[in-house]
Design a protein around this motif. Structure first.
Motif, short mmCIF file in Angstrom:
data_model
loop_
_atom_site.label_atom_id
_atom_site.label_comp_id
_atom_site.label_asym_id
_atom_site.label_seq_id
_atom_site.Cartn_x
_atom_site.Cartn_y
_atom_site.Cartn_z
N TYR A 224 36.08 34.62 11.41
CA TYR A 224 35.18 35.55 12.08
C TYR A 224 35.31 36.99 11.53
O TYR A 224 35.10 37.95 12.26
CB TYR A 224 35.43 35.55 13.58
CG TYR A 224 35.10 34.24 14.25
CD1 TYR A 224 33.78 33.82 14.39
CD2 TYR A 224 36.12 33.41 14.74
CE1 TYR A 224 33.48 32.61 15.00
CE2 TYR A 224 35.82 32.20 15.35
CZ TYR A 224 34.49 31.81 15.49
OH TYR A 224 34.19 30.61 16.09
N TRP B 55 32.53 36.42 22.89
CA TRP B 55 33.61 36.89 22.01
C TRP B 55 34.91 37.11 22.77
O TRP B 55 34.90 37.55 23.91
CB TRP B 55 33.22 38.21 21.36
CG TRP B 55 32.20 38.07 20.27
CD1 TRP B 55 30.86 38.33 20.36
CD2 TRP B 55 32.43 37.62 18.94
NE1 TRP B 55 30.26 38.08 19.16
CE2 TRP B 55 31.20 37.65 18.26
CE3 TRP B 55 33.57 37.20 18.25
CZ2 TRP B 55 31.07 37.27 16.92
CZ3 TRP B 55 33.45 36.83 16.91
CH2 TRP B 55 32.20 36.86 16.26
N ARG B 56 35.99 36.80 22.07
CA ARG B 56 37.33 37.28 22.44
C ARG B 56 37.78 38.22 21.32
O ARG B 56 37.84 39.41 21.51
CB ARG B 56 38.28 36.11 22.64
CG ARG B 56 37.93 35.29 23.89
CD ARG B 56 38.86 34.11 24.05
NE ARG B 56 38.61 33.37 25.27
CZ ARG B 56 37.70 32.41 25.40
NH1 ARG B 56 36.93 32.08 24.36
NH2 ARG B 56 37.54 31.77 26.54
N PHE C 80 34.72 33.35 18.78
CA PHE C 80 33.47 33.26 19.54
C PHE C 80 33.22 31.83 19.97
O PHE C 80 33.50 30.89 19.23
CB PHE C 80 32.30 33.74 18.67
CG PHE C 80 30.95 33.62 19.36
CD1 PHE C 80 30.52 34.60 20.23
CD2 PHE C 80 30.16 32.50 19.15
CE1 PHE C 80 29.29 34.48 20.88
CE2 PHE C 80 28.92 32.37 19.79
CZ PHE C 80 28.50 33.36 20.65
N ASP C 81 32.69 31.67 21.18
CA ASP C 81 32.09 30.39 21.55
C ASP C 81 30.87 30.65 22.41
O ASP C 81 30.73 31.72 23.01
CB ASP C 81 33.09 29.43 22.22
CG ASP C 81 33.53 29.85 23.59
OD1 ASP C 81 32.65 30.05 24.47
OD2 ASP C 81 34.75 29.99 23.82
N ALA C 82 29.99 29.67 22.44
CA ALA C 82 28.69 29.85 23.09
C ALA C 82 28.81 30.11 24.58
O ALA C 82 27.98 30.82 25.16
CB ALA C 82 27.80 28.64 22.82
N LYS C 83 29.84 29.55 25.22
CA LYS C 83 29.98 29.69 26.67
C LYS C 83 30.61 31.04 27.04
O LYS C 83 30.09 31.76 27.90
CB LYS C 83 30.83 28.56 27.23
CG LYS C 83 31.09 28.65 28.73
CD LYS C 83 31.88 27.43 29.20
CE LYS C 83 32.18 27.50 30.69
NZ LYS C 83 33.15 28.56 31.02
N ASP C 84 31.71 31.38 26.43
CA ASP C 84 32.48 32.57 26.83
C ASP C 84 32.22 33.79 25.97
O ASP C 84 32.72 34.87 26.26
CB ASP C 84 33.97 32.25 26.80
CG ASP C 84 34.37 31.24 27.87
OD1 ASP C 84 33.79 31.31 28.97
OD2 ASP C 84 35.24 30.39 27.60
N ARG D 11 41.24 32.85 19.33
CA ARG D 11 39.86 32.45 19.56
C ARG D 11 38.92 33.60 19.22
O ARG D 11 39.19 34.75 19.55
CB ARG D 11 39.67 32.03 21.03
CG ARG D 11 40.34 30.70 21.37
CD ARG D 11 40.22 30.39 22.85
NE ARG D 11 41.09 31.23 23.67
CZ ARG D 11 41.20 31.11 25.00
NH1 ARG D 11 40.48 30.19 25.63
NH2 ARG D 11 42.01 31.91 25.66
#
Length: 303
Positions: A214, A168-169, A162-166, A160
């Motif tokens: 990414y 960057w990983r 990037f996502d809007a909630k969490d 994973r």
């Protein structure tokens, strides 16, 4: 714990089998808002003892579910202070020891959210940078540090980004950043660089059908560029090393394309082309002679 991980734990003074104990974030005496105000003030804290105490307190913000606390506060503050030389070597080493616990396999496996190890790795890249400029570790400790970096990078299976909630990983990219800072350290010998190269090769072509989107290939190529710059591997080595990646990335004549084989070709291009561009643009003629034969062959061979 296997022998390799036990060696890491013993060399760095970690308790075998012990996971990280996370305190509250924000640290005592701070709020989310006060930390963001401090960020806007460019992390200026004149009192040395207060700055170092806060730095140690912010280590746990690197594992916080809130991406602002994790990235904009925890990581940015520690990176700023380390790059400005505003933390003592003892404090930086203490931060590094805490974060090394977070990239151990047991900790990675226990973190369903998947944010703890990637931000530990990203900050460990900054610890590696400090060690490069002002040595923190002895030879045995640094070797264990290299083993930890290579083991973490090779072991990433959470892709994973990037996502809007969490937020960057980005475990692969952060592990590559750690490897890059190590690759710049002239204290590392060829065997240690080879260990990093082996870990990088694992992640250039991740298993299954995952395609990088990414910038992971660009991050993975950076330590390879700097390892080659060390001059400990000749042109023949790089030609063989790159040809193995291309060989694994292409399905072979007469074989049908699959989702997995298409992903491998995509990921190989994401790595090979940025490396090729970087080498073409470098003013270092020796670096070009070392890498371009293998890179040109790799570019021609990739569909």
């Amino acid at each position: 714990m296997n022998h390799g991980l036990r060696r890491i734990a013993l060399a760095l003074g970690l308790a075998c089998g012990a996971g990280p104990v996370l305190a509250a974030c924000p640290p005592e005496g701070q709020t989310r808002d006060s930390l963001l105000v401090l960020r806007n003030a460019k992390w200026a804290i004149d009192n040395v003892a207060r700055r170092e105490a806060l730095a140690l307190g912010l280590v746990d913000c690197l594992a916080d579910p809130d991406p602002a606390l994790r990235d904009e506060v925890g990581f940015e503050a520690l990176q700023h202070w380390m790059r400005a030389g505003e933390l003592s070597p003892a404090t930086v080493k203490r931060i590094g020891d805490q974060l090394l616990r977070r990239v151990m396999p047991a900790t990675v496996a226990a973190d369903a959210r998947g944010v703890v190890a990637p931000f530990a790795a990203l900050t460990l890249a900054e610890v590696a940078r400090v060690d490069r400029l002002t040595p923190l570790y002895g030879a045995a400790e640094r070797d264990a540090f290299v083993i930890a970096a290579a083991s973490y990078l090779a072991g990433v299976r959470d892709y994973r980004g990037f996502d809007a909630k969490d937020g960057w990983r980005h475990g692969v990219a952060h592990g590559a950043d750690w490897a890059m800072q190590l690759s710049l350290n002239t204290a590392l010998d060829k065997a240690q660089l080879d260990r990093l190269l082996a870990a990088i090769a694992v992640q250039v072509l991740p298993p299954g059908e995952h395609s990088y989107i990414y910038g992971e290939g660009q991050r993975l190529m950076a330590p390879v560029f700097y390892i080659a710059k060390r001059g400990l591997h000749d042109s023949a080595f790089w030609t063989i090393w790159l040809s193995r990646i291309v060989s694994m990335a292409t399905p072979g004549e007469g074989r049908a394309f699959t989702a997995a084989s298409l992903a491998r070709m995509h990921n190989a291009r994401e790595f090979i082309w940025p490396l090729y561009a970087s080498v073409q643009e470098t003013p270092d003629a020796t670096q070009r002679e070392r890498l371009l034969p293998g890179l040109k062959a790799a570019v021609r061979a990739l569909p």
